[in-house]
Scaffold this active site. Sequence first.
Site, PDB file in Angstrom:
ATOM      1  N   PRO A  77      29.831 -94.173   8.528  1.00  0.00           N
ATOM      2  CA  PRO A  77      28.653 -94.432   7.696  1.00  0.00           C
ATOM      3  C   PRO A  77      28.650 -95.811   7.048  1.00  0.00           C
ATOM      4  O   PRO A  77      29.571 -96.169   6.319  1.00  0.00           O
ATOM      5  CB  PRO A  77      28.719 -93.326   6.633  1.00  0.00           C
ATOM      6  N   GLU A  78      27.646 -96.579   7.375  1.00  0.00           N
ATOM      7  CA  GLU A  78      27.375 -97.836   6.680  1.00  0.00           C
ATOM      8  C   GLU A  78      26.004 -97.668   6.030  1.00  0.00           C
ATOM      9  O   GLU A  78      25.495 -96.557   5.952  1.00  0.00           O
ATOM     10  CB  GLU A  78      27.433 -99.016   7.674  1.00  0.00           C
TER      11      GLU A  78
ATOM     12  N   HIS B 196      36.551 -78.531   7.224  1.00  0.00           N
ATOM     13  CA  HIS B 196      36.976 -79.528   6.241  1.00  0.00           C
ATOM     14  C   HIS B 196      36.071 -79.541   5.012  1.00  0.00           C
ATOM     15  O   HIS B 196      35.867 -80.586   4.389  1.00  0.00           O
ATOM     16  CB  HIS B 196      37.027 -80.909   6.887  1.00  0.00           C
TER      17      HIS B 196
ATOM     18  N   ARG C 288      38.830 -86.796   6.930  1.00  0.00           N
ATOM     19  CA  ARG C 288      39.898 -87.737   6.584  1.00  0.00           C
ATOM     20  C   ARG C 288      40.056 -87.979   5.090  1.00  0.00           C
ATOM     21  O   ARG C 288      40.910 -88.744   4.677  1.00  0.00           O
ATOM     22  CB  ARG C 288      39.672 -89.061   7.322  1.00  0.00           C
TER      23      ARG C 288
END
Length: 288
Positions: free
Chosen positions: A2-3, A96, A117
């Site tokens: 994601p940017e 997650h 992560r």
Amino acid sequence: MPELPEVEVVRRGLERWVAHRTVGAVEVLHPRAVRRHLAGGEDFARSLSGHRIGVPSRRGKYMWLPLEDAGQAVLAHLGMSGQLLVQPHDAPDEKHLRIRMRFDDALGTELRFVDQRTFGGLSLHPVDAEGLPDVIAHIARDPLDPLFDDEVFHQALRRRRTTVKRALLDQSLISGVGNIYADEALWRARIHYERPTSGFTRPRTTELLGHVRDVMSEALDVGGTSFDSLYVNVNGESGYFDRSLDAYGREGLPCRRCGTPMRRRPWMNRSSYFCPRCQRPPRGVTPG
DNA sequence: CCTAGAACCTGCGAGC
DNA sequence: TGCTCGCAGGTTCTAG
């Protein structure tokens, strides 16, 4: 990964599905997901509950949910692999799932922060007079912000003793640009990633900023870039801008401008993709 | 103050 | 089959 465009897609999803709802019970399932909330997960959950959410806002890759009449906001960063999902209560928990936020209404959906992560996270912070969470005061405006100052950015480039890609990724100079869009904008501008910023002319800075804005706007138009199942927007739909990337991930493939095989070089524990013909290295840098 | 590089984290795929 | 290792990379922290 994601940017700015991907984060903006998520922000719009939050505006559609979460704004103006009152927070109910909050569950923190992994402490790392709230590590920026120094008072801890229990305090995070307790402090949110009962507050009504305003219109979600964004600067660069950060976004936040203002709590009305509280002078505070829930800050969110997706990190590498974070997702914000609006799910029905009875949807199975994601592998997650890190944080669950329920609401005091009968809409039957909840907000979930899912992050493999765990580089991303949520936290609660006071906001300043302009509504900006205090901990991101050092983050520069992003290039799609109408108040972004091109001249200030140009002068900062001239002052810095660094190279152009480092500068593009420096969130205190310009926010929202990550590894992918940096490579895309540099390819469009025909600038090598290791060109020193100190010699940039105003026209060169202007052209580069134009390409940064173009590539981000185009990505936003198609809903953000996605490479795998790690990134989905707030409703779980993947973007598809990756089909039109010109540089990132195209090692060995012909440059779409001149046909020369694209190259990948290790750079800062990651990779830089570029065309060795269109993007000539500056003097003193070993040609790729 | 400025800049460069390491650390944080997990899953996947390549290679043996 | 199962192991190791490299890779993905945004942000923060530390070293120089």
